[in-house]
Design a protein around this motif. Structure first.
Motif, PDB file in Angstrom:
ATOM      1  N   VAL A   1       0.836  -1.196   0.000  1.00  0.00           N
ATOM      2  CA  VAL A   1       0.000   0.000   0.000  1.00  0.00           C
ATOM      3  C   VAL A   1       0.878   1.257   0.000  1.00  0.00           C
ATOM      4  CG1 VAL A   1      -1.676   1.338   1.343  1.00  0.00           C
ATOM      5  CG2 VAL A   1      -1.977  -1.110   1.101  1.00  0.00           C
ATOM      6  N   ALA A   2       1.937   1.244   0.800  1.00  0.00           N
ATOM      7  CA  ALA A   2       2.808   2.417   0.878  1.00  0.00           C
ATOM      8  C   ALA A   2       3.428   2.736  -0.473  1.00  0.00           C
ATOM      9  CB  ALA A   2       3.901   2.184   1.924  1.00  0.00           C
ATOM     10  N   ASP A   3       3.669   1.717  -1.280  1.00  0.00           N
ATOM     11  CA  ASP A   3       4.260   1.921  -2.601  1.00  0.00           C
ATOM     12  C   ASP A   3       3.183   2.209  -3.643  1.00  0.00           C
ATOM     13  OD1 ASP A   3       6.384   1.847  -4.563  1.00  0.00           O
ATOM     14  OD2 ASP A   3       5.569  -0.091  -5.181  1.00  0.00           O
ATOM     15  N   CYS A   4       2.088   1.504  -3.558  1.00  0.00           N
ATOM     16  CA  CYS A   4       1.042   1.559  -4.580  1.00  0.00           C
ATOM     17  C   CYS A   4       0.184   2.825  -4.475  1.00  0.00           C
ATOM     18  CB  CYS A   4       0.170   0.317  -4.438  1.00  0.00           C
ATOM     19  SG  CYS A   4      -1.156   0.215  -5.617  1.00  0.00           S
ATOM     20  N   ALA A   5      -0.214   3.204  -3.280  1.00  0.00           N
ATOM     21  CA  ALA A   5      -1.146   4.322  -3.098  1.00  0.00           C
ATOM     22  C   ALA A   5      -0.642   5.622  -3.723  1.00  0.00           C
ATOM     23  CB  ALA A   5      -1.455   4.515  -1.614  1.00  0.00           C
ATOM     24  N   PRO A   6       0.564   6.072  -3.395  1.00  0.00           N
ATOM     25  CA  PRO A   6       1.011   7.340  -3.995  1.00  0.00           C
ATOM     26  C   PRO A   6       1.078   7.277  -5.519  1.00  0.00           C
ATOM     27  CG  PRO A   6       2.505   6.670  -2.235  1.00  0.00           C
ATOM     28  CD  PRO A   6       1.557   5.539  -2.474  1.00  0.00           C
ATOM     29  N   ARG A   7       1.519   6.150  -6.036  1.00  0.00           N
ATOM     30  CA  ARG A   7       1.645   6.004  -7.484  1.00  0.00           C
ATOM     31  C   ARG A   7       0.266   6.059  -8.155  1.00  0.00           C
ATOM     32  NH1 ARG A   7       5.021   1.580  -7.664  1.00  0.00           N
ATOM     33  NH2 ARG A   7       3.204   0.238  -7.708  1.00  0.00           N
TER      34      ARG A   7
ATOM     35  N   ILE B   1      -2.576   7.387  -6.965  1.00  0.00           N
ATOM     36  CA  ILE B   1      -3.192   8.709  -6.808  1.00  0.00           C
ATOM     37  C   ILE B   1      -2.537   9.704  -7.760  1.00  0.00           C
ATOM     38  CG2 ILE B   1      -3.552  10.645  -5.223  1.00  0.00           C
ATOM     39  CD1 ILE B   1      -3.840   8.495  -2.973  1.00  0.00           C
ATOM     40  N   ARG B   2      -1.221   9.685  -7.833  1.00  0.00           N
ATOM     41  CA  ARG B   2      -0.524  10.591  -8.764  1.00  0.00           C
ATOM     42  C   ARG B   2      -0.956  10.341 -10.208  1.00  0.00           C
ATOM     43  NH1 ARG B   2       4.187   9.681  -5.333  1.00  0.00           N
ATOM     44  NH2 ARG B   2       4.712  11.667  -4.352  1.00  0.00           N
ATOM     45  N   LYS B   3      -1.064   9.081 -10.578  1.00  0.00           N
ATOM     46  CA  LYS B   3      -1.458   8.737 -11.951  1.00  0.00           C
ATOM     47  C   LYS B   3      -2.845   9.279 -12.259  1.00  0.00           C
ATOM     48  CE  LYS B   3      -2.220   4.832 -15.030  1.00  0.00           C
ATOM     49  NZ  LYS B   3      -2.303   3.395 -15.161  1.00  0.00           N
ATOM     50  N   ARG B   4      -3.783   9.065 -11.342  1.00  0.00           N
ATOM     51  CA  ARG B   4      -5.154   9.554 -11.555  1.00  0.00           C
ATOM     52  C   ARG B   4      -5.180  11.089 -11.598  1.00  0.00           C
ATOM     53  NH1 ARG B   4      -7.535   4.978 -12.828  1.00  0.00           N
ATOM     54  NH2 ARG B   4      -8.016   3.504 -11.193  1.00  0.00           N
TER      55      ARG B   4
ATOM     56  N   LEU C   1     -10.371   9.607  -9.620  1.00  0.00           N
ATOM     57  CA  LEU C   1      -9.409  10.166  -8.671  1.00  0.00           C
ATOM     58  C   LEU C   1      -9.994  10.162  -7.265  1.00  0.00           C
ATOM     59  CD1 LEU C   1      -6.837  11.684  -7.812  1.00  0.00           C
ATOM     60  CD2 LEU C   1      -7.987  13.817  -8.539  1.00  0.00           C
ATOM     61  N   ARG C   2     -11.215  10.637  -7.139  1.00  0.00           N
ATOM     62  CA  ARG C   2     -11.864  10.690  -5.823  1.00  0.00           C
ATOM     63  C   ARG C   2     -11.946   9.306  -5.190  1.00  0.00           C
ATOM     64  NH1 ARG C   2     -18.274  11.784  -5.018  1.00  0.00           N
ATOM     65  NH2 ARG C   2     -18.377  11.238  -2.820  1.00  0.00           N
ATOM     66  N   TYR C   3     -12.437   8.331  -5.951  1.00  0.00           N
ATOM     67  CA  TYR C   3     -12.589   6.989  -5.400  1.00  0.00           C
ATOM     68  C   TYR C   3     -11.238   6.389  -5.021  1.00  0.00           C
ATOM     69  CZ  TYR C   3     -17.412   7.215  -7.141  1.00  0.00           C
ATOM     70  OH  TYR C   3     -18.710   7.570  -7.385  1.00  0.00           O
ATOM     71  N   THR C   4     -10.211   6.682  -5.790  1.00  0.00           N
ATOM     72  CA  THR C   4      -8.881   6.185  -5.459  1.00  0.00           C
ATOM     73  C   THR C   4      -8.396   6.804  -4.151  1.00  0.00           C
ATOM     74  OG1 THR C   4      -8.375   5.882  -7.808  1.00  0.00           O
ATOM     75  CG2 THR C   4      -6.496   5.957  -6.285  1.00  0.00           C
ATOM     76  N   MET C   5      -8.566   8.124  -4.008  1.00  0.00           N
ATOM     77  CA  MET C   5      -8.140   8.779  -2.761  1.00  0.00           C
ATOM     78  C   MET C   5      -8.968   8.276  -1.583  1.00  0.00           C
ATOM     79  SD  MET C   5      -7.140  12.718  -3.781  1.00  0.00           S
ATOM     80  CE  MET C   5      -8.725  13.163  -4.489  1.00  0.00           C
ATOM     81  N   GLU C   6     -10.258   8.102  -1.774  1.00  0.00           N
ATOM     82  CA  GLU C   6     -11.103   7.610  -0.679  1.00  0.00           C
ATOM     83  C   GLU C   6     -10.735   6.177  -0.296  1.00  0.00           C
ATOM     84  OE1 GLU C   6     -15.054   8.350  -2.162  1.00  0.00           O
ATOM     85  OE2 GLU C   6     -15.102  10.365  -1.286  1.00  0.00           O
ATOM     86  N   PHE C   7     -10.360   5.369  -1.279  1.00  0.00           N
ATOM     87  CA  PHE C   7      -9.961   3.997  -0.994  1.00  0.00           C
ATOM     88  C   PHE C   7      -8.721   3.964  -0.094  1.00  0.00           C
ATOM     89  CE2 PHE C   7      -7.508   0.161  -1.942  1.00  0.00           C
ATOM     90  CZ  PHE C   7      -8.448  -0.823  -1.653  1.00  0.00           C
ATOM     91  N   PHE C   8      -7.766   4.829  -0.388  1.00  0.00           N
ATOM     92  CA  PHE C   8      -6.512   4.846   0.376  1.00  0.00           C
ATOM     93  C   PHE C   8      -6.557   5.773   1.590  1.00  0.00           C
ATOM     94  CE2 PHE C   8      -4.816   3.373  -3.795  1.00  0.00           C
ATOM     95  CZ  PHE C   8      -4.340   2.150  -3.352  1.00  0.00           C
ATOM     96  N   LYS C   9      -7.670   6.447   1.804  1.00  0.00           N
ATOM     97  CA  LYS C   9      -7.794   7.384   2.923  1.00  0.00           C
ATOM     98  C   LYS C   9      -7.453   6.762   4.277  1.00  0.00           C
ATOM     99  CE  LYS C   9     -11.016  10.763   4.909  1.00  0.00           C
ATOM    100  NZ  LYS C   9     -10.389  10.746   6.168  1.00  0.00           N
TER     101      LYS C   9
END
Length: 155
Positions: free
Chosen positions: A1-7, A9-12, A42-50
């Motif tokens: 998650v630490a590696d995947c989440a930022p990547r 979110i940035r992509k979206r 983008l929103r759903y991705t950020m909310e998923f990793f919130k």
């Protein structure tokens, strides 16, 4: 998650920014609708990793929701105009009273005004969304994500 989440979110976010910047002064409804879909992703991705970030993403999620809502309202007005115009071409509309036809015409005019007002709102809202300082803040929030190590008590 630490590696995947930022990547992710940035992509979206980069996709949203690319699509939003491509819209230009014409504010084409189809492009606005496509941007709305990108904002949702983008929103759903950020909310998923919130849960991993806590409240760090809240401000950017709020900005994304506001932009998405405005674009959704614009899409609703645009679709209403299409539906009403199509109805006016039907036999049922031709049989309707002159007052009904006039009311539909007024509703179309009202929806056009609403859509235009939303397009003008979009311009200001987009400038606030595509803001270098807020992007820099978001990217700074994404970078230091360090998740706690699992407890030895867990199976």
């Amino acid at each position: 998650v630490a590696d995947c989440a930022p990547r992710m979110i940035r992509k979206r976010l980069k996709t949203v920014l690319r699509d939003g910047r491509a819209i230009g002064p014409e504010l084409i409804p189809e492009m606005l609708h496509a941007l709305r879909i990108r904002c949702k992703m983008l929103r759903y991705t950020m909310e998923f990793f919130k849960p991993a970030y806590g409240q760090q993403l809240d401000a950017y999620i709020r900005k994304t929701v506001e932009l998405q809502d405005l674009l959704g309202d614009h899409q609703d007005a645009d679709v209403a105009i299409e539906i009403l115009q199509a109805f006016l071409q039907t036999p049922d509309a031709r049989r309707a009273s002159p007052q009904t036809a006039a009311a539909i015409g007024e509703l179309i005019a009202h929806k056009r005004i609403q859509a235009e007002q939303m397009r003008q709102q979009f311009v200001g809202m987009w400038k606030a969304f595509d803001n270098k300082a807020s992007r820099r803040l978001l990217f700074a929030e994404l970078s230091p994500l360090v998740l706690p190590t699992p407890s030895a008590d867990l199976p």
